[in-house]
Structure formats: C-alpha cells, structure tokens
Design an enzyme around this catalytic site. Structure first.
Site, PDB file in Angstrom:
ATOM      1  N   ASP A   1      50.050  40.500  35.028  1.00  0.00           N
ATOM      2  CA  ASP A   1      49.114  40.531  33.937  1.00  0.00           C
ATOM      3  C   ASP A   1      49.903  41.038  32.677  1.00  0.00           C
ATOM      4  O   ASP A   1      50.116  42.072  32.693  1.00  0.00           O
ATOM      5  CB  ASP A   1      47.886  41.473  34.181  1.00  0.00           C
ATOM      6  CG  ASP A   1      46.755  41.516  33.051  1.00  0.00           C
ATOM      7  OD1 ASP A   1      47.180  40.402  32.194  1.00  0.00           O
ATOM      8  OD2 ASP A   1      46.077  42.154  33.024  1.00  0.00           O
TER       9      ASP A   1
ATOM     10  N   ASP B   1      49.630  34.742  27.407  1.00  0.00           N
ATOM     11  CA  ASP B   1      49.120  35.471  28.516  1.00  0.00           C
ATOM     12  C   ASP B   1      49.164  34.838  29.923  1.00  0.00           C
ATOM     13  O   ASP B   1      48.820  33.754  29.969  1.00  0.00           O
ATOM     14  CB  ASP B   1      47.553  35.449  28.253  1.00  0.00           C
ATOM     15  CG  ASP B   1      46.756  36.767  28.996  1.00  0.00           C
ATOM     16  OD1 ASP B   1      47.605  37.617  29.336  1.00  0.00           O
ATOM     17  OD2 ASP B   1      45.882  36.319  29.314  1.00  0.00           O
TER      18      ASP B   1
END
Length: 481
Positions: free
Chosen positions: A163, A361
């Site tokens: 992440d 992301d």
C-alpha cells in the site's frame, strides 16, 4: 581542415539528437491494438481448476532487499459465480478505497488531527471534539496486491498488502480478540526473539496519528476511513526479505483487533512517504514495484535501493505540505491518439492549500480524474471508437463496448504527459478491460467529484514503477516485470 569540420559537425549533430531524444516525448502512435480473444480467455482461466496456483518460477530481482509480489487472486480465492460478479466486487472495494484516500486528505487540509484513542475504541479529534466510530468493512474484501514477508526471528512467512497510500506497517497478532480470516497462521509474538514493545516516549510512538499509553507501552490504531481498522501494541520487529536479508527494529503494529479490506493477508506494508513507512524506516533511497495482471498467477517483485532503470520515462514527484504520505506526480496533461487534450490546468494541479493534485496509488484499481478532465478524455476516446458497437455501462464505467464478435481491435492511444514534457503511453489492455467473459469491455477510467485524482493499478499493470526518493522522481518502465 574541411574534412575535420565535417566530421565534427556530424558528431555534434549525433550527440545533440541523442540528448534531445532524452528530453522530448517520443512520437506516440495514433492507435493501439487490443487482443480481445486473449483478454476474454484470461477471464475464463480465473475460474479454471489450475488457476490460483502461486507462481514458483521467480527470477531473482536486481536488489537483495526485495519482496515477492503477487496479485490478490493467487493468494485469496474469492467465491464468485462468474467474472462479472468478480468485477463488481472489485469495483465495490475500489470505490471504498478512493473515498478513504479523499477522506484522509480532507482531514489533513482541515487541520483536524486524530490525537488520542479512548478505551471504548472511539477516536477523539483535536478540533470540535469530532468522533468517528469504528465500523466493520469485512464485506468489502481485501487489498489487490500482496507481498510475501518474514516477520520476527525466526521469520514467520506471511502475506502482506502492498500500500503506497499509507505509512503504518502492521500484522495480525496472537492473542486475537477480533481477527479476520487470513491465509497464513496468525503471527505469534512469543515465538520471536526479536519482538520488543515500544514505550510511549519513543519517537516511533509519537509519530503515530492515533496512540494511547498503557503501562508505559504504546498502543496504536489505524483507521482507513472505509470502516477498516487495526488496533494493538506498537512494537519493533525483524523483517526478512525474499533472499533472507533482514532488517531489525522496524516499528510495526501488532494488531489484536482488526477488521476490513484485508481478507487473506496477514497485515499491511506501508510504502507511503511518511516517517513510519517501511521505505522511511530502512532509509531506502528508492523502491520500485511491478504489478502483474491481477488475473495472472505470475509474480513479480517489490525492490528497495535498486535505482530507476535507464530506459524509464521519469516525472517529478511533488510533496503536499498538509499530508506527507501520498506520492503526487506532476501530471499536466492527457493525450488521445497523440493529440494533447484541452484540460483546465486546475483539474490536475496540487494547490497551495494541499488540495487537488494527482497521486500514484497501488491500492486503487481504476484511475480517477476530476469530472471535467475525465469528460475530455472520454469524449476524445469515444470519437475514435465510433465504429465499435457500444454496450451498457457497468458500475462506475460509463463507456463500454460489445467486442464479442471480434478477435482484436484498434483503439485510440492514451498517454499521460508530465511537467517535464515527457509522456507515458499506456498499453491498450491497461485502459480497455473486460468486465465479463461475454465480450463486454469498458474504458477503465472514472470521473470523481473529489479534489484528488488517482492513477490506479489497472493503468500501472506490466510497468515497473520506480520511486527515486532522493531525487523526488518517479520512473515508468513498460514490460519490466
């Protein structure tokens, strides 16, 4: 003498041409080929008995500090009737993820900081005594890409969510008051000789957004804004890489109460730009990853201190003074069929208040663009696909096609342009994707009314994305998994 001048002129012209080719964007083709048959076949293979077998043929990475990287489907086999139901579940998780990132940015811009954790589990905010009760997000599923990580000494091998949108590393820990189902056994701290609780006065504890002191040991909470959370002891542990290299004294959360988007994985590796992220804690000068196709059984790598490949297209990274976690890229334009679109600069710009901008992301699937920018991109793309039969929209996708009668098609090229003038052209399969096994394909971008735009992992697949933290650049190297 004339001959010398002529030779010198040729050499000078050659050097100038090479130098110029490194600074100007390459000439982009007007169309790209989408292999329809191969894409549909992959959707069918997801449900074959041979699928979801972890790839064992893994090439050694260029860096000794590396983790093996897998798509979610190879680690956690979800129960779906068909590929369309799988797609809808993914898009549901994706919507929750995008809202979570925007919520975190909104709090940072507003100056509302979470500072303490009450015994009842509610969060207390500095301003206006706002409260945000923690709710379960288990039904949403899990992260999309996993790394194989060794925790403790001797190392317990577990799968962790990758992440770039968060900083705190954590793993589910025994004893578990409330833990979700994971692929590996729950990590047992008592079996590790390197497990060490952090005290409340340590720099790591004070760097947490949410913390509490109990018997001079540091407790943490991380809430992801979509109902996902983890609560437990903040400790230091040894983390082991794929080739058995290890780093000690890494601050991680030992979570005894955990719920949310992590089903299958044991926890999370935070790759954000904040002080508690894994790259920051190991003082990495760079890191890179390559995301394989999410429906593939193949694996790739997450590497640290490996540098940016020479052939990579690089772009500047920006920092947000209000929130240091996210990686903002200085995206200034979009091209379709080689033509730069007319998009208001404000729709892509990170402003002085910390609002707006475009982040890269790993956890968001579909690229989100502010509505005006998205409309310009979609309209230019549909102008180039008028010959393709249309289909009804699916979930957040409003531009879809019925390609069931075709084996391959030519579609307009789509490229990202950055402030340094360089461009990255996307492969067709990274923006025209199947949503079922019947030949329905959709344009894999989406509009957002939020201020934050996001380059998602569908657009990153098959490309090694390299973050040079020392130089504040990001590099894109196609076909480098």
């Amino acid at each position: 003498m004339a001959e010398r001048v002529s030779i010198f002129s040729v050499l000078f012209a050659l050097c100038f041409t090479v130098a110029l080719s490194r600074t100007l964007p390459p000439q982009t083709s007007r169309t790209a080929t989408l292999d329809v048959s191969a894409s549909i076949q992959k959707t069918l293979e997801v449900f074959s008995p041979e699928s979801n077998q972890l790839d064992q043929a893994f090439s050694p990475p260029s860096s000794s500090l590396s983790f093996r990287l897998h798509s979610r489907s190879t680690v956690h086999r979800a129960q779906h009737r068909d590929y369309k139901s799988l797609t809808l579940a993914r898009l549901g998780r994706d919507a929750a993820r995008a809202k979570s990132l925007q919520a975190r940015l909104d709090l940072a811009i507003s100056g509302i900081a979470v500072t303490d954790l009450e015994p009842d589990g509610d969060m207390v905010f500095e301003e206006e005594a706002l409260r945000a009760p923690v709710i379960s997000g288990t039904s949403q599923g899990s992260g999309e890409y996993f790394s194989r990580v060794g925790i403790g000494r001797p190392p317990s091998q577990v799968y962790m969510v990758l992440d770039t949108g968060s900083d705190v590393n954590w793993v589910q820990c025994a004893p578990c008051a409330d833990c979700y189902q994971q692929t590996d056994p729950i990590y047992e701290p008592s079996s590790s000789t390197s497990f060490s609780p952090l005290t409340c006065e340590t720099k790591q504890c004070k760097s947490l957004d949410v913390s509490m002191c109990r018997n001079n040991t540091c407790l943490y909470e991380v809430s992801y804004g979509d109902g996902s959370y983890t609560v437990g002891d903040f400790v230091t542990e040894t983390v082991t890489f794929a080739d058995s290299a290890s780093v000690s004294d890494i601050a991680i959360g030992c979570g005894h109460n955990n719920e949310g988007l992590f089903v299958g994985a044991a926890g999370l590796i935070g790759l954000g730009a904040g002080a508690l992220s894994f790259p920051s804690q190991i003082n990495a000068s760079s890191f890179s990853y390559c995301l394989v196709d999410r429906d593939s059984d193949n694996s790739s790598s997450l590497e640290f201190n490996s540098g940016t490949p020479y052939e990579a297209v690089t772009a500047p990274l920006l920092r947000n003074s209000k929130l240091d976690t996210f990686y903002y890229v200085d995206l200034t334009g979009l091209s379709v069929s080689g033509e730069l679109l007319s998009i208001p600069p404000s729709s892509l710009r990170l402003d002085g208040t910390g609002d707006g901008g475009v982040i890269i992301d790993s956890g968001t699937a579909v690229t989100r663009l502010q509505s005006k920018a998205y409309a310009s991109l979609r309209d230019a793309f549909t102008n180039g696909t008028k010959s393709l039969p249309s289909a009804s929209g699916v979930a957040l996708f409003d531009t879809c096609f019925d390609l069931s009668s075709m084996t391959s098609v030519e579609v307009p090229t789509v490229s990202f342009r950055f402030s340094n003038g360089k461009e990255v052209a996307l492969p067709a399969k990274n923006y025209v994707i199947p949503v079922d096994s019947n030949g329905t394909f959709c344009f894999a971008f989406a509009p957002t009314e939020s201020s934050l735009s996001i380059i998602g992992n569908v657009q990153q697949q098959g490309t090694r994305v390299s973050f040079d933290l020392a130089k504040s650049t990001v590099g894109f190297s196609p076909n480098s998994c």
